[in-house]
Design a protein around this motif. Structure first.
Motif, PDB file in Angstrom:
ATOM      1  N   PRO A 113      27.614 193.963  72.996  1.00 20.40           N
ATOM      2  CA  PRO A 113      27.736 195.098  72.077  1.00 20.40           C
ATOM      3  C   PRO A 113      27.283 194.788  70.655  1.00 20.40           C
ATOM      4  CG  PRO A 113      29.898 194.175  72.588  1.00 20.40           C
ATOM      5  CD  PRO A 113      28.912 193.512  73.511  1.00 20.40           C
ATOM      6  N   GLY A 114      27.191 193.533  70.287  1.00 21.05           N
ATOM      7  CA  GLY A 114      26.790 193.200  68.930  1.00 21.05           C
ATOM      8  C   GLY A 114      25.321 192.828  68.787  1.00 21.05           C
ATOM      9  N   GLY A 125      26.378 197.075  63.822  1.00 19.24           N
ATOM     10  CA  GLY A 125      27.518 197.059  62.911  1.00 19.24           C
ATOM     11  C   GLY A 125      27.431 198.152  61.862  1.00 19.24           C
ATOM     12  N   ALA A 126      26.215 198.421  61.380  1.00 20.45           N
ATOM     13  CA  ALA A 126      26.027 199.501  60.403  1.00 20.45           C
ATOM     14  C   ALA A 126      26.387 200.835  61.039  1.00 20.45           C
ATOM     15  CB  ALA A 126      24.579 199.509  59.902  1.00 20.45           C
ATOM     16  N   ALA A 127      25.921 201.052  62.268  1.00 22.05           N
ATOM     17  CA  ALA A 127      26.225 202.307  62.965  1.00 22.05           C
ATOM     18  C   ALA A 127      27.731 202.429  63.219  1.00 22.05           C
ATOM     19  CB  ALA A 127      25.455 202.352  64.285  1.00 22.05           C
ATOM     20  N   GLU A 128      28.318 201.351  63.695  1.00 18.11           N
ATOM     21  CA  GLU A 128      29.748 201.349  64.006  1.00 18.11           C
ATOM     22  C   GLU A 128      30.583 201.695  62.776  1.00 18.11           C
ATOM     23  OE1 GLU A 128      31.461 198.116  66.571  1.00 18.11           O
ATOM     24  OE2 GLU A 128      32.272 197.447  64.660  1.00 18.11           O
ATOM     25  N   TRP A 162      25.691 200.036  79.704  1.00 17.19           N
ATOM     26  CA  TRP A 162      25.888 198.576  79.650  1.00 17.19           C
ATOM     27  C   TRP A 162      27.066 198.240  78.738  1.00 17.19           C
ATOM     28  CZ3 TRP A 162      20.013 197.700  78.356  1.00 17.19           C
ATOM     29  CH2 TRP A 162      19.249 197.963  79.495  1.00 17.19           C
ATOM     30  N   VAL A 163      27.316 199.079  77.737  1.00 16.57           N
ATOM     31  CA  VAL A 163      28.415 198.832  76.801  1.00 16.57           C
ATOM     32  C   VAL A 163      29.497 199.902  76.900  1.00 16.57           C
ATOM     33  CG1 VAL A 163      28.985 198.877  74.328  1.00 16.57           C
ATOM     34  CG2 VAL A 163      27.146 197.396  75.160  1.00 16.57           C
ATOM     35  N   ASP A 215      25.778 195.142  51.347  1.00 13.46           N
ATOM     36  CA  ASP A 215      26.214 193.824  51.811  1.00 13.46           C
ATOM     37  C   ASP A 215      27.429 193.976  52.729  1.00 13.46           C
ATOM     38  OD1 ASP A 215      24.295 192.447  50.378  1.00 13.46           O
ATOM     39  OD2 ASP A 215      25.530 192.344  48.575  1.00 13.46           O
ATOM     40  N   GLY A 216      27.670 192.937  53.510  1.00 15.76           N
ATOM     41  CA  GLY A 216      28.933 192.849  54.224  1.00 15.76           C
ATOM     42  C   GLY A 216      29.034 193.686  55.482  1.00 15.76           C
ATOM     43  N   ILE A 217      27.913 194.115  56.036  1.00 20.11           N
ATOM     44  CA  ILE A 217      27.968 194.844  57.309  1.00 20.11           C
ATOM     45  C   ILE A 217      28.405 193.870  58.407  1.00 20.11           C
ATOM     46  CG2 ILE A 217      26.607 196.116  59.010  1.00 20.11           C
ATOM     47  CD1 ILE A 217      24.702 196.889  56.747  1.00 20.11           C
ATOM     48  N   PRO A 218      29.357 194.273  59.254  1.00 22.19           N
ATOM     49  CA  PRO A 218      29.813 193.361  60.315  1.00 22.19           C
ATOM     50  C   PRO A 218      28.896 193.422  61.543  1.00 22.19           C
ATOM     51  CG  PRO A 218      31.037 195.402  60.449  1.00 22.19           C
ATOM     52  CD  PRO A 218      30.101 195.544  59.262  1.00 22.19           C
ATOM     53  N   VAL A 219      29.083 192.490  62.464  1.00 23.33           N
ATOM     54  CA  VAL A 219      28.473 192.594  63.794  1.00 23.33           C
ATOM     55  C   VAL A 219      29.291 193.614  64.583  1.00 23.33           C
ATOM     56  CG1 VAL A 219      28.030 191.349  65.946  1.00 23.33           C
ATOM     57  CG2 VAL A 219      27.609 190.226  63.750  1.00 23.33           C
ATOM     58  N   SER A 220      28.626 194.493  65.316  1.00 26.62           N
ATOM     59  CA  SER A 220      29.358 195.542  66.038  1.00 26.62           C
ATOM     60  C   SER A 220      30.076 194.978  67.251  1.00 26.62           C
ATOM     61  CB  SER A 220      28.409 196.660  66.471  1.00 26.62           C
ATOM     62  OG  SER A 220      27.370 196.158  67.289  1.00 26.62           O
ATOM     63  N   ASN A 221      31.170 195.611  67.595  1.00 29.20           N
ATOM     64  CA  ASN A 221      31.915 195.175  68.773  1.00 29.20           C
ATOM     65  C   ASN A 221      32.636 196.332  69.445  1.00 29.20           C
ATOM     66  OD1 ASN A 221      32.988 193.521  70.718  1.00 29.20           O
ATOM     67  ND2 ASN A 221      34.733 192.901  69.477  1.00 29.20           N
ATOM     68  N   GLY A 222      31.983 197.483  69.492  1.00 25.63           N
ATOM     69  CA  GLY A 222      32.547 198.579  70.272  1.00 25.63           C
ATOM     70  C   GLY A 222      33.686 199.330  69.614  1.00 25.63           C
TER      71      GLY A 222
END
Lengths: 362, 362
Positions: free
Chosen positions: A238-239, B211-214, B295-296, B136-143
């Motif tokens: 997902p990442g 992550g930006a989308a999330e 898939w996700v 800055d500081g966008i995270p990695v997405s995780n659902g």
């Protein structure tokens, strides 16, 4: 004498077979360049004790103890999720610069962009190598990689951290020893560290992931019969799935090797508490990758590379047999049992390609 | 009086319905903020003449002629492939700054990073708005986006430039007029220009697209029953598929709207000479997007938005009927014939979601 650096590797609190990928791969593939590993929690042991390979490379408790072993460079050897620089490491880096060490880092946060550290490095005449720093002028990809004569082989994974780079490095050595002209295309910070060139595709602006892969494949193919592209992430992660698809469509592989860590059950479970997607059967993953590749350029999975490092010999052999049966493909753990079945599959695909004289799937 | 800018839009040599997306969308959705368009090749005509909408907004031949019409800002209204700043435009931008205009740009090359232009802007106290500049500081997405209560709807496309943003803006107005609390999530420079917030996901470092989308979906969902996410690219586009998949997996839509320009035959054919992949049947594209989403997080395509701007009324109606028949889904051209069939599909999906009380596909 050599110009190669001798690294003190920072892996503090995380040195281990699953948790310090860059450190581990440096120790596996360029051990002659590793002076010591800094990890307070494993201090006093050796790399061999911790990883099962790496011989007598020592683990030290403090920066000072590491500096006393004569390193010429500091290497950030672990990749925190998101790749950013923990604040407490800045002090270590500053001290290392002050003592004349070059700095090598694969973090997303570029050390060279830190005004204070960059100024200190200039003052001390030491160099900062940001392995994830992308070059300017990368184009948008448009399938140029599908037109090369070389057989392009991409490693793809059920997850991150399954052995996609390691499989390619094992294959590189095995193919070269058979006299097959082979080039490795590094797409991540550790591959770049080992090979001395490449672009970290996860660190380029998103529109240019495919273009970075395309540019490297076209370059590598000029002088090779087989081009081995280091894979990244997983289409079902997902990442990181976007990076994986960009790399797949940019590199236009004719063949793929599916990489899987046998003991893994959930995507990204090595990041504690964040895993929630189960890993499907390998045959399903073969279908996923062949379908997604085919949206742009047809490709076949021609083999399976398993990572069995945490299994008994018997369980590893059983897992390899099962993977071969479930997928109908040659399978091995290239580190543990050698890469021969995969080398054979690649050599056959390259021979078929020469005979066909065209850019068809393997 | 208003604080809104009045734009002189640069679209030199490219002002047209297929070739100047940012300019066209500004003229469609915020015409009251557009003073003139600069394009030597269309000078003397109006936006209405060139686009079929936009009324009497004039097209001028020179920067000077445009400046005489009293704009307060210069907007870069076309997006060259790769998004970089053509050298000759720098002079126009410098002149505009010198005359006190703010600069708005959606190019990958950030105007604010140009030392000379940035210094000039500071000296003249004008502002540079780089719409593609990522925070800055966008995270990695995780659902995390899969857990929101709102119905998340993503537009997906057979290609770039098919109407994914336009469909969402039409749906936004139609849903709001039905009293359904709706928020639009802009993911590209034009959407950000119109909505006044957002992140251009194709311009963030590749690891952080999802992550930006999330992050935006989670934020937008706090105060809405329906969240409309602007789609990007296409899963089958060789240059942009990675961005598309990252956005799909980061935003975790329960529902998708498939967008297609009926007259398009090859992916990216509006970029002359670079197109080589045929666009598959719409039913195949529905399957591709549902599979890749799954898939996700499971998702369904619930409608088709066609762009028929270059077809006759009769051909447009025929194309819509055929799309509905081939996919079994409601279809319309939301600009030409209204968004009602899609609004109905979304309203029903939102109602089902409320009734089910859980995060299931639409």
């Amino acid at each position: 004498m050599t110009d190669q650096p001798r690294f003190l590797i920072i892996a503090d609190g995380a040195f281990g077979p699953e948790t310090s990928k860059t450190a581990d791969c440096a120790i596996r593939y360029i051990p002659e360049r590793v002076a010591a590993v800094l990890d307070g929690s494993a201090a006093g042991r050796t790399a061999q004790d911790v990883l099962g390979f790496g011989g007598s490379i020592p683990v030290v408790a403090t920066l000072e103890a590491g500096l006393n072993l004569g390193p010429t460079a500091l290497l950030i050897g672990i990749a925190p999720r998101g790749g950013r620089l923990p604040d407490e490491w800045r002090g270590w880096i500053a001290t290392a610069i002050d003592r004349g060490l070059d700095i090598w880092s694969g973090l997303h946060t570029l050390i060279g962009d830190d005004a204070e550290l960059a100024a200190l490095a200039r003052a001390k005449c030491v160099r900062i190598f940001d392995l994830r720093k992308a070059p300017d002028g990368i184009p948008v990809s448009n399938g140029r990689a599908r037109l090369v004569d070389a057989l392009v082989v991409l490693t793809v994974g059920t997850d991150c951290n399954t052995g996609k780079m390691t499989a390619q490095l094992e294959l590189l050595h095995a193919l070269e020893s058979r006299g097959i002209r082979t080039r490795f295309v590094p797409t991540g910070q550790t591959g770049i560290l080992i090979a001395g060139w490449g672009i970290a595709v996860d660190a380029v602006v998103a529109d240019f992931v495919g273009g970075a892969a395309e540019q490297m494949v076209v370059e590598a193919a000029k002088d090779a019969e087989v081009v081995l592209v280091e894979g990244q992430g997983s289409l079902i992660h997902p990442g990181y799935s976007g990076v994986t698809l960009g790399l797949l469509h940019g590199s236009c592989p004719a063949a793929m090797i599916l990489c899987h860590k046998v003991s893994r059950r959930l995507i990204g479970e090595y990041h504690k508490g964040t895993a929630w997607i189960g890993i499907p059967p390998l045959a399903d993953m073969v279908r996923v990758y062949e379908e997604a590749a085919g949206w742009v350029h047809p490709s076949r999975v021609i083999g399976v590379a398993l990572n069995t490092c945490d299994l008994s010999e018997h369980d590893a052999a059983t897992a390899i047999e099962r993977a071969a049966r479930e997928t109908g493909l040659p399978a091995t753990d290239p580190v543990r049992f050698g890469a021969d079945p995969l080398v054979e599959a690649i050599a056959q695909a390259a021979a078929r390609r020469r005979a066909a004289g065209s850019a068809t799937p393997a």
